[in-house]
Design a protein around this motif. Structure first.
Motif, PDB file in Angstrom:
ATOM      1  N   LEU A 111       0.832  -1.207   0.000  1.00 35.62           N
ATOM      2  CA  LEU A 111       0.000   0.000   0.000  1.00 35.62           C
ATOM      3  C   LEU A 111       0.866   1.256   0.000  1.00 35.62           C
ATOM      4  O   LEU A 111       0.526   2.253  -0.645  1.00 35.62           O
ATOM      5  CB  LEU A 111      -0.938  -0.011   1.206  1.00 35.62           C
ATOM      6  CG  LEU A 111      -2.007  -1.111   1.201  1.00 35.62           C
ATOM      7  CD1 LEU A 111      -2.815  -1.081   2.487  1.00 35.62           C
ATOM      8  CD2 LEU A 111      -2.929  -0.970  -0.006  1.00 35.62           C
ATOM      9  N   ASN A 112       1.980   1.209   0.712  1.00 39.44           N
ATOM     10  CA  ASN A 112       2.898   2.351   0.698  1.00 39.44           C
ATOM     11  C   ASN A 112       3.502   2.562  -0.684  1.00 39.44           C
ATOM     12  O   ASN A 112       3.684   3.697  -1.133  1.00 39.44           O
ATOM     13  CB  ASN A 112       4.020   2.148   1.725  1.00 39.44           C
ATOM     14  CG  ASN A 112       3.597   2.519   3.133  1.00 39.44           C
ATOM     15  OD1 ASN A 112       2.794   3.430   3.319  1.00 39.44           O
ATOM     16  ND2 ASN A 112       4.121   1.822   4.124  1.00 39.44           N
ATOM     17  N   LEU A 113       3.815   1.463  -1.368  1.00 40.97           N
ATOM     18  CA  LEU A 113       4.376   1.566  -2.717  1.00 40.97           C
ATOM     19  C   LEU A 113       3.402   2.249  -3.669  1.00 40.97           C
ATOM     20  O   LEU A 113       3.802   2.968  -4.588  1.00 40.97           O
ATOM     21  CB  LEU A 113       4.719   0.172  -3.257  1.00 40.97           C
ATOM     22  CG  LEU A 113       5.922  -0.543  -2.631  1.00 40.97           C
ATOM     23  CD1 LEU A 113       5.994  -1.978  -3.138  1.00 40.97           C
ATOM     24  CD2 LEU A 113       7.217   0.197  -2.955  1.00 40.97           C
TER      25      LEU A 113
ATOM     26  N   ARG B 216      -3.292  -4.340 -16.791  1.00 37.36           N
ATOM     27  CA  ARG B 216      -3.241  -5.456 -15.841  1.00 37.36           C
ATOM     28  C   ARG B 216      -2.331  -5.159 -14.660  1.00 37.36           C
ATOM     29  O   ARG B 216      -2.000  -6.048 -13.885  1.00 37.36           O
ATOM     30  CB  ARG B 216      -2.803  -6.768 -16.523  1.00 37.36           C
ATOM     31  CG  ARG B 216      -3.631  -7.152 -17.735  1.00 37.36           C
ATOM     32  CD  ARG B 216      -5.104  -7.257 -17.407  1.00 37.36           C
ATOM     33  NE  ARG B 216      -5.374  -8.333 -16.449  1.00 37.36           N
ATOM     34  CZ  ARG B 216      -6.541  -8.499 -15.826  1.00 37.36           C
ATOM     35  NH1 ARG B 216      -7.520  -7.635 -16.019  1.00 37.36           N
ATOM     36  NH2 ARG B 216      -6.714  -9.502 -14.998  1.00 37.36           N
ATOM     37  N   ARG B 217      -1.925  -3.921 -14.520  1.00 36.25           N
ATOM     38  CA  ARG B 217      -1.133  -3.528 -13.358  1.00 36.25           C
ATOM     39  C   ARG B 217      -2.077  -3.216 -12.194  1.00 36.25           C
ATOM     40  O   ARG B 217      -3.278  -3.066 -12.374  1.00 36.25           O
ATOM     41  CB  ARG B 217      -0.263  -2.317 -13.686  1.00 36.25           C
ATOM     42  CG  ARG B 217       0.773  -2.608 -14.760  1.00 36.25           C
ATOM     43  CD  ARG B 217       1.681  -1.421 -15.002  1.00 36.25           C
ATOM     44  NE  ARG B 217       2.660  -1.716 -16.045  1.00 36.25           N
ATOM     45  CZ  ARG B 217       3.914  -1.298 -16.030  1.00 36.25           C
ATOM     46  NH1 ARG B 217       4.351  -0.565 -15.014  1.00 36.25           N
ATOM     47  NH2 ARG B 217       4.742  -1.600 -17.008  1.00 36.25           N
ATOM     48  N   TYR B 218      -1.494  -3.093 -11.014  1.00 35.69           N
ATOM     49  CA  TYR B 218      -2.294  -2.911  -9.809  1.00 35.69           C
ATOM     50  C   TYR B 218      -2.274  -1.454  -9.353  1.00 35.69           C
ATOM     51  O   TYR B 218      -1.242  -0.780  -9.411  1.00 35.69           O
ATOM     52  CB  TYR B 218      -1.777  -3.816  -8.693  1.00 35.69           C
ATOM     53  CG  TYR B 218      -2.014  -5.280  -8.967  1.00 35.69           C
ATOM     54  CD1 TYR B 218      -3.159  -5.921  -8.505  1.00 35.69           C
ATOM     55  CD2 TYR B 218      -1.094  -6.019  -9.713  1.00 35.69           C
ATOM     56  CE1 TYR B 218      -3.383  -7.266  -8.766  1.00 35.69           C
ATOM     57  CE2 TYR B 218      -1.308  -7.361  -9.985  1.00 35.69           C
ATOM     58  CZ  TYR B 218      -2.456  -7.976  -9.508  1.00 35.69           C
ATOM     59  OH  TYR B 218      -2.678  -9.304  -9.781  1.00 35.69           O
TER      60      TYR B 218
ATOM     61  N   VAL C 275       1.036   5.339  -8.354  1.00 36.89           N
ATOM     62  CA  VAL C 275       1.683   4.582  -9.429  1.00 36.89           C
ATOM     63  C   VAL C 275       0.949   3.262  -9.661  1.00 36.89           C
ATOM     64  O   VAL C 275       0.144   2.826  -8.838  1.00 36.89           O
ATOM     65  CB  VAL C 275       3.160   4.289  -9.081  1.00 36.89           C
ATOM     66  CG1 VAL C 275       3.924   5.583  -8.911  1.00 36.89           C
ATOM     67  CG2 VAL C 275       3.261   3.448  -7.814  1.00 36.89           C
ATOM     68  N   GLU C 276       1.236   2.629 -10.800  1.00 37.18           N
ATOM     69  CA  GLU C 276       0.721   1.301 -11.103  1.00 37.18           C
ATOM     70  C   GLU C 276       1.889   0.322 -11.035  1.00 37.18           C
ATOM     71  O   GLU C 276       2.981   0.616 -11.510  1.00 37.18           O
ATOM     72  CB  GLU C 276       0.082   1.267 -12.494  1.00 37.18           C
ATOM     73  CG  GLU C 276      -1.119   2.187 -12.636  1.00 37.18           C
ATOM     74  CD  GLU C 276      -1.763   2.073 -14.010  1.00 37.18           C
ATOM     75  OE1 GLU C 276      -1.381   1.158 -14.778  1.00 37.18           O
ATOM     76  OE2 GLU C 276      -2.636   2.887 -14.317  1.00 37.18           O
TER      77      GLU C 276
ATOM     78  N   ASP D  19       7.248  -6.243  -9.919  1.00 34.20           N
ATOM     79  CA  ASP D  19       7.761  -5.056  -9.230  1.00 34.20           C
ATOM     80  C   ASP D  19       7.614  -5.214  -7.719  1.00 34.20           C
ATOM     81  O   ASP D  19       8.518  -4.882  -6.945  1.00 34.20           O
ATOM     82  CB  ASP D  19       6.997  -3.806  -9.677  1.00 34.20           C
ATOM     83  CG  ASP D  19       7.138  -3.526 -11.158  1.00 34.20           C
ATOM     84  OD1 ASP D  19       8.226  -3.796 -11.700  1.00 34.20           O
ATOM     85  OD2 ASP D  19       6.162  -3.042 -11.765  1.00 34.20           O
ATOM     86  N   VAL D  20       6.457  -5.724  -7.308  1.00 34.07           N
ATOM     87  CA  VAL D  20       6.193  -5.915  -5.884  1.00 34.07           C
ATOM     88  C   VAL D  20       7.108  -6.996  -5.317  1.00 34.07           C
ATOM     89  O   VAL D  20       7.673  -6.846  -4.224  1.00 34.07           O
ATOM     90  CB  VAL D  20       4.711  -6.284  -5.656  1.00 34.07           C
ATOM     91  CG1 VAL D  20       4.460  -6.661  -4.202  1.00 34.07           C
ATOM     92  CG2 VAL D  20       3.816  -5.121  -6.058  1.00 34.07           C
ATOM     93  N   ALA D  21       7.264  -8.092  -6.058  1.00 31.19           N
ATOM     94  CA  ALA D  21       8.133  -9.179  -5.599  1.00 31.19           C
ATOM     95  C   ALA D  21       9.555  -8.683  -5.394  1.00 31.19           C
ATOM     96  O   ALA D  21      10.206  -8.999  -4.386  1.00 31.19           O
ATOM     97  CB  ALA D  21       8.104 -10.325  -6.611  1.00 31.19           C
ATOM     98  N   ARG D  22      10.030  -7.882  -6.331  1.00 33.76           N
ATOM     99  CA  ARG D  22      11.393  -7.355  -6.239  1.00 33.76           C
ATOM    100  C   ARG D  22      11.530  -6.415  -5.040  1.00 33.76           C
ATOM    101  O   ARG D  22      12.514  -6.466  -4.300  1.00 33.76           O
ATOM    102  CB  ARG D  22      11.754  -6.623  -7.532  1.00 33.76           C
ATOM    103  CG  ARG D  22      13.214  -6.168  -7.602  1.00 33.76           C
ATOM    104  CD  ARG D  22      13.511  -5.432  -8.899  1.00 33.76           C
ATOM    105  NE  ARG D  22      13.169  -6.239 -10.059  1.00 33.76           N
ATOM    106  CZ  ARG D  22      12.219  -5.935 -10.930  1.00 33.76           C
ATOM    107  NH1 ARG D  22      11.488  -4.837 -10.776  1.00 33.76           N
ATOM    108  NH2 ARG D  22      11.976  -6.717 -11.965  1.00 33.76           N
ATOM    109  N   SER D  23      10.544  -5.556  -4.843  1.00 26.33           N
ATOM    110  CA  SER D  23      10.607  -4.591  -3.749  1.00 26.33           C
ATOM    111  C   SER D  23      10.553  -5.273  -2.382  1.00 26.33           C
ATOM    112  O   SER D  23      11.253  -4.866  -1.453  1.00 26.33           O
ATOM    113  CB  SER D  23       9.454  -3.593  -3.875  1.00 26.33           C
ATOM    114  OG  SER D  23       9.456  -2.679  -2.811  1.00 26.33           O
ATOM    115  N   LEU D  24       9.727  -6.316  -2.268  1.00 30.75           N
ATOM    116  CA  LEU D  24       9.577  -7.008  -0.983  1.00 30.75           C
ATOM    117  C   LEU D  24      10.633  -8.078  -0.761  1.00 30.75           C
ATOM    118  O   LEU D  24      10.799  -8.564   0.361  1.00 30.75           O
ATOM    119  CB  LEU D  24       8.189  -7.649  -0.891  1.00 30.75           C
ATOM    120  CG  LEU D  24       6.978  -6.712  -0.930  1.00 30.75           C
ATOM    121  CD1 LEU D  24       5.690  -7.525  -0.817  1.00 30.75           C
ATOM    122  CD2 LEU D  24       7.045  -5.676   0.180  1.00 30.75           C
TER     123      LEU D  24
END
Length: 247
Positions: A22-24, A67-69, A29-30, A35-40
């Motif tokens: 949620l912070n990301l 299809r992005r979040y 941004v989308e 991207d999320v896997a890499r960041s976490l």
């Protein structure tokens, strides 16, 4: 069966990861799952399960095109709730301060949080013997004048599990348009509260005065009630005229 420490740790990690997602997305941004896997620092499959859960709960949504979040409606509602409290506090503060000076007693602005009343804002009087401000604290709603005003405003309290005595009292509060409390929380304190409503009748909060019992006899109640009702009307009108939940 008691939970194991490893289970608790995994649960906390999941919560931390969800908040990180949620912070990301807080800047609008989308993001892709990778991207999320890499960041976490987690596997793509783990990130996908996390994102799917957040979508299911409404905190994320997926763009039909890319299809992005993106941030979902539940997260937006949460943000608006915080904005609502901050905005109401900002608009109400000068009215509470003026009322406190006029009546020389502690004034509170309260909202309903579950079965409790939350003291959103307080202005404390200068008497040596006074009711201390409670800003930021919570009390059972049914034990406070402000809480009873708010409970009465939401309609029939049967679903909340109140007994017949409380239902009768809340019906009377709704009919009177105010609540008076004596000895429910502190036998040395008396309080009176009125609803703060927008011009369309929507109840925003409760505005209350709390004073030592010896300084709030029955004979003083009409004067205090008139002042509270005037300030509540002004707060509701000011709030409605200057802020929109979609703005």
């Amino acid at each position: 069966m008691p939970r194991s420490p490893s289970t608790d740790k995994a649960g906390l990690t999941s919560v931390r990861n969800a908040l990180s997602v949620l912070n990301l997305l807080s800047d609008g941004v989308e993001l892709r799952v990778v991207d999320v896997a890499r960041s976490l620092g987690v596997a793509v499959s783990t990130a996908h399960r996390l994102m799917a859960t957040l979508v299911e709960e409404g905190f994320l949504r997926q763009s039909p095109n890319s299809r992005r979040y993106l941030v979902g409606p539940a997260a937006l509602r949460l943000g608006r709730a915080v904005s609502y409290e901050q905005t109401l506090r900002r608009f109400a503060r000068p009215y509470l301060q003026t009322l406190c000076r006029e009546l020389n007693e502690t004034i509170n602005l309260q909202i309903l949080v579950g079965a409790d009343v939350y003291f959103l804002l307080s202005a404390e009087d200068r008497h040596q013997l006074r009711v201390a401000q409670r800003e930021g604290s919570r009390l059972p709603a049914r034990a406070t004048a402000g809480g009873k005003v708010l409970l009465a405003a939401i309609g029939d309290p049967v679903s909340a599990g109140w007994g017949s005595d409380m239902r009768i009292e809340l019906t009377q509060v709704r009919s009177n348009g105010y609540a008076v409390n004596l000895s429910d929380v502190d036998d040395s304190v008396r309080a009176i509260a009125v609803p703060v409503r927008e011009p369309d009748g929507e109840c925003l909060a409760a505005l209350s005065l709390a004073a030592p019992t010896v300084r709030l006899p029955d004979v003083r109640l009409p004067l205090v009630l008139t002042a509270l009702q005037r300030a509540a009307t002004e707060i509701g009108r000011d709030y409605a005229g200057k802020w929109s939940p979609t703005g």
